[in-house]
Structure formats: structure tokens, C-alpha cells
Motif scaffolding. Structure first.
Motif, short mmCIF file in Angstrom:
data_model
loop_
_atom_site.label_atom_id
_atom_site.label_comp_id
_atom_site.label_asym_id
_atom_site.label_seq_id
_atom_site.Cartn_x
_atom_site.Cartn_y
_atom_site.Cartn_z
N ALA A 240 0.82 -1.21 0.00
CA ALA A 240 0.00 0.00 0.00
C ALA A 240 0.85 1.26 0.00
N ALA A 241 1.97 1.26 0.72
CA ALA A 241 2.81 2.45 0.79
C ALA A 241 3.40 2.80 -0.58
N ASP A 242 3.87 1.78 -1.32
CA ASP A 242 4.43 2.03 -2.65
C ASP A 242 3.37 2.55 -3.62
N ILE A 243 2.18 1.96 -3.56
CA ILE A 243 1.11 2.38 -4.45
C ILE A 243 0.78 3.85 -4.23
N TYR A 244 0.79 4.29 -2.98
CA TYR A 244 0.43 5.67 -2.66
C TYR A 244 1.56 6.66 -2.94
N HIS A 245 2.77 6.26 -2.59
CA HIS A 245 3.87 7.22 -2.68
C HIS A 245 4.59 7.18 -4.02
N ARG A 246 4.50 6.03 -4.74
CA ARG A 246 5.19 5.96 -6.04
C ARG A 246 4.34 5.14 -7.01
N PRO A 247 3.17 5.64 -7.40
CA PRO A 247 2.32 4.89 -8.33
C PRO A 247 3.05 4.67 -9.66
N GLY A 248 2.97 3.44 -10.18
CA GLY A 248 3.71 3.09 -11.38
C GLY A 248 2.85 2.93 -12.61
N HIS A 249 1.58 3.37 -12.54
CA HIS A 249 0.70 3.27 -13.70
C HIS A 249 -0.14 4.54 -13.77
#
Length: 330
Positions: A240-249
């Protein structure tokens, strides 16, 4: 170590008069014991269909599971006969549906709907089932549980009906609960109470939880890992942290920008995702998000990107991942 749930290349299609709808088009992910995984996306992205497929509840016709594997506790659910699958539903895997008023039987008392599950799967007698039903209602925070057993769904508020649905899902001590938009049609205060309740119960009881939602606020607070779905495919997955702070799409980024935030200046306009979800009977060879994507290049018209690793446990299906990173850095 084997995961509790492993979905491999799952494909579900609906055969309609308008054409073939590829509602789920080759998704793969896993859920560990005691973990909370969120499935996020707009309506029509395939979230609920993928969940119903796990329980083999896809209506046939017009729907059909066309391929893939759904391994639960080491066993492929697609290979089970109907009777074995009925034993899995409710006992090992439970589901909390979107709207409790349509999921609960209006002509049966709350007590009967709770005890029926216990009698079916655990062979409990009347006294044992009654005692367990009272315990379950107390567990989900319903006051005067003994009196509630004699009531019917229309006697209860929306929040209380959803608590009853959660109690029913916990009745047989399942290993996995699937919550399909569990806070739909509830006001924000009740939404928070229901979600806190589910997270607390899964943490205390060690039950894995799949939350299906379009609400990214839910994801931020309650999920360990996130799968973002678009047009029947997972376009991004990670913690969840990666999706919020560094979305890749670009789709994930669009979802995040369209959500109100308390740290934004008052009156600042939200940035919507332009366009509409695609016609699932008319998907081309390229990226399904192409017509709505501000980062699209020529390659996106002809080649559909696959999920590729962009970080530790973080994967994205986008040809323009590097451009997204540059935009984030800027």
C-alpha cells in the motif's frame, strides 16, 4: 512456502448478444494467511467477477471460467465437484456482499440465518448454534444480541445489517473472508466503524481478508497489499505504501489525484480521469487505458504491456513507467 490463496492466469468471459466480454483476462496474485489484500478499480473493471470466481458463483450461462487456477490451501477449487465446493463456501471461504439488505433473507429471522450456516457446516445442534449466534453478534458489536436473534433484516439499520453479514462470515471460523464493497450505501461514520471492525477481527482471529473497493482511502488505512484492476487485468500491484507514494501506472495516479485530500488547499479542484471505461467487447491489441492516458505513445496502440517489476514487490503494466517516475520527481 505455499500461500493461502494463489490465483494463476484466471480468465472469465461472458457470452452476450453484443459479443464476448472478457471480464477477467488473465489475472494472477496471492494472499497469505492473515493478510489484507485490496482489489481496487472502477465499476466494470472485473473486481467482483474475480471474487465470485473464487467461490464458483459465476452464473453459467452467460458467464464461464475459461482457464487458470484458483488454489486455496493447496487445493485447486476449479477441480472440485459441486458438493465439495459447497463445503468450502461459508466454512473455509466466506463472503460479505455489497448490499446486506439484498443478501439477507427478508423472511427469515437474524437468528435463523446465523444458525443455518452453523448447522450446515459444523453439524451443531440447536442449543450450540443459538449460543454461537449470540456470541457472534456480540463479537461484531451488536447490543442485546439475544433480542436481535428474533428480529428480521428490516428491523435493523444499514450498519447493523452489515455487522450481521460480518457475523455470518465469521460463523465457521473461515481462513479467508472476501468483502465486496462492504461499506456501500453507508454513511462515512458507519463506514469507518465497519472497516475498523473487520480489520480488528481479522487481526485478532488471524483471518485473511480481500477487500474489493473503489475507495482508495480504505486501501491506505486497511490494506497490506494492493492490486489495481482495469479492463479485467491487474495493471499495478504492490504494498500500500508504494502504491500511494510511487504509483507506477497512469491509471493508479489518476485514481489518487481524483480523491479529496485533507492536506490540499481548500477549494482546490480535483483532477478527474478523462473519458470512460472501455467497451469490454471491443478491446484491441494495445493498452486498454490508451484512450484516457496522458502518457500514451505509439507503442501503446499496438502492444499490451505486461506486469513488470519496478521495485521490491512492486509491479506495473505500463510502457511509460520511466516517464511517470520523471513526472513524480518533478
Amino acid at each position: 512456502m505455499t500461500s493461502l490463496l494463489e490465483i494463476e492466469d484466471l480468465k472469465v468471459q461472458f457470452f452476450t448478444s453484443e459479443g464476448i466480454v472478457r471480464a477477467v483476462d488473465g489475472i494472477s496474485y496471492n494472499v497469505e494467511a492473515g493478510e489484507t489484500v485490496a482489489i481496487v478499480g472502477e465499476s466494470g473493471s472485473g473486481k467482483s467477477v474475480s471474487a465470485l470466481s473464487m467461490l464458483r458463483l459465476i452464473p453459467d450461462p452467460p458467464g464461464r471460467i475459461m482457464g487458470g487456477k484458483i488454489k486455496f490451501d493447496g487445493q485447486d477449487l476449479l477441480e472440485l465437484d459441486n458438493e465439495s465446493m459447497r463445503q468450502v463456501r461459508g466454512r473455509d471461504i466466506a463472503m460479505v456482499f455489497q448490499e446486506p439488505m439484498t443478501s439477507l433473507n427478508p423472511v427469515l429471522s437474524i437468528g435463523r440465518q446465523l444458525t443455518e450456516t452453523l448447522e450446515q457446516h459444523l453439524n451443531s445442534n440447536k442449543e450450540e448454534s443459538q449460543a454461537r449466534a449470540i456470541e457472534l453478534l456480540g463479537l461484531v458489536g451488536i447490543s442485546e444480541p439475544q433480542r436481535r436473534l428474533r428480529q428480521y433484516p428490516h428491523h435493523l439499520s444499514g450498519g447493523m445489517r452489515q455487522r450481521v453479514m460480518i457475523a455470518m462470515s465469521l460463523a465457521c471460523n473461515p481462513k479467508l473472508i472476501i468483502a465486496d464493497e462492504p461499506t456501500t450505501a453507508l454513511d462515512v461514520t458507519i463506514q469507518a466503524q465497519i472497516l475498523e471492525l473487520m480489520k480488528d477481527l481479522t487481526r485478532r482471529l488471524g483471518v485473511a481478508l480481500i477487500i474489493i473497493t473503489h475507495n482508495l482511502g480504505v486501501v491506505a488505512r486497511y490494506a497490506d497489499r494492493v492490486n489495481v484492476m482495469y479492463a479485467g487485468r491487474i495493471v499495478e500491484s504492490g504494498n500500500a505504501a508504494d502504491i500511494y507514494h510511487r504509483p507506477g501506472h497512469p491509471y493508479t495516479r489518476g485514481l489518487l489525484k481524483s480523491v479529496p485530500r485533507l492536506d490540499q488547499p481548500r477549494g482546490e479542484r480535483l483532477i478527474p480521469i478523462v473519458g470512460h471505461p472501455p467497451d469490454m467487447t471491443q478491446l484491441g491489441a494495445g493498452c486498454a487505458f490508451l484512450p484516457r492516458c496522458p502518457y500514451a505513445v505509439d507503442r501503446c496502440h499496438h502492444e499490451r504491456p505486461e506486469l513488470e517489476t519496478i521495485g521490491d514487490g512492486h509491479r506495473s503494466a505500463c510502457w511509460q513507467r520511466d516517464e511517470l517516475d520523471k513526472g513524480a520527481a518533478a
